[in-house]
Motif scaffolding. Sequence first.
Motif, short mmCIF file in Angstrom:
data_model
loop_
_atom_site.label_atom_id
_atom_site.label_comp_id
_atom_site.label_asym_id
_atom_site.label_seq_id
_atom_site.Cartn_x
_atom_site.Cartn_y
_atom_site.Cartn_z
N UNK A 1 -11.14 17.27 -4.72
CA UNK A 1 -10.10 16.32 -4.33
C UNK A 1 -9.55 16.73 -2.97
N UNK A 2 -9.11 15.74 -2.19
CA UNK A 2 -8.63 16.00 -0.83
C UNK A 2 -7.47 16.99 -0.83
N UNK A 3 -6.52 16.83 -1.75
CA UNK A 3 -5.36 17.71 -1.78
C UNK A 3 -5.74 19.16 -2.00
N UNK A 4 -6.70 19.40 -2.90
CA UNK A 4 -7.09 20.77 -3.19
C UNK A 4 -7.80 21.40 -2.01
N UNK B 1 -12.44 18.81 -13.77
CA UNK B 1 -13.04 18.22 -12.57
C UNK B 1 -12.29 18.51 -11.28
N UNK B 2 -11.26 19.33 -11.31
CA UNK B 2 -10.56 19.67 -10.08
C UNK B 2 -9.20 19.00 -9.96
N UNK B 3 -8.39 19.58 -9.08
CA UNK B 3 -7.01 19.10 -8.93
C UNK B 3 -6.74 18.61 -7.52
N UNK B 4 -5.68 17.86 -7.37
CA UNK B 4 -5.27 17.37 -6.04
C UNK B 4 -3.88 17.87 -5.67
N UNK B 5 -3.13 18.40 -6.64
CA UNK B 5 -1.73 18.77 -6.42
C UNK B 5 -1.40 20.03 -7.18
#
Length: 330
Positions: free
Chosen positions: A91-94, A279-283
């Motif tokens: 994710x873009x944030x991560x 699946x991953x984080x953004x925040x």
Amino acid sequence: MLLSQCRREDGGVQIIARHGTEAYEVRTRDTLYRLAQRCIEEGATLKERILALGLGSAVDLEAIYAAGRLLPPVTHPDPAHLHLTGTGLTHVGSASTRAEMHRTAAGGETDSMRMFRLGLEGGKPANGHAGVQPEWFYKGNGTALAAPGAPLTAPDFAEDGGEEPEIAGVYLIAPDTTPVRLGFALANEFSDHVMERRNYLYLAHSKLRPASIGPELLVGELPRHVEGVSRIRRGAAVIFEKPFLSGEANMSHSLANLEHHHFKYPLFRQPGDLHVHMFGTATISFSEGVTARDGDVFEIEAAPFGLPLRNALVFTPRGTAEPRTEIRAL
């Protein structure tokens, strides 16, 4: 359809199905794990099987949650056969957070940002082909899976205890070794970000912490665009709150590509095993300068997944000196 599990008064496990705001007991004594096995044996979907079994009494899912009776939406009778794993930099944030944590002294592009860029360029291949492989990590087995409402406990050697709001896929390996997806759930991929920031080669250590999923399992396809909120409560106050985006429309990899690169290993295709793959984080609050304290409550919610996932942070008290793990020889 949303599915959850709770502990019955007699100590057994009860499956609960929810349509809209109403929740009902499913007319079965099976756990969700056993019910999924039967579905594979019979060639039926979970939804078909549950509708065939029928729904019983209505239940107050919030009250069950408050009473501490909710379980993870699926568990394995032998916790050693449940695998907690995940992928990062999806994710873009991560990507921006990790790049800052791992930035080089010279200010050049980090390994984290290079990994994220590889995903942007080749993480969503067309025509059913495999794309570039993502970052991958291991968190533990079923002994590290905390129920919704249960504490996320940091060990006495932990330097931090921080939330990672994610979506997880839940899978059961069929007798013919095919991974079968049961559904999707909210996940808190709890990690030690201070340890990770010391040196990115400590990432593996920082991930060996408990995780929590649920309270409910979304049966069916994951929406391409998911909007959620992650917050931290300290007593009556909310000390952190931030929205997050997930779903394929907000990711650098397709779900199919992430699933392929996990299950391409025969190790992860052993019949009867359960997999919870995040699946991953953004925040994350750590990137906002927030330090969670003992007793803080992490809360993650997103509309498609029903009730929020709540877990309190508990730090194991430190001794005067960290004892060495003693090994006994035979």
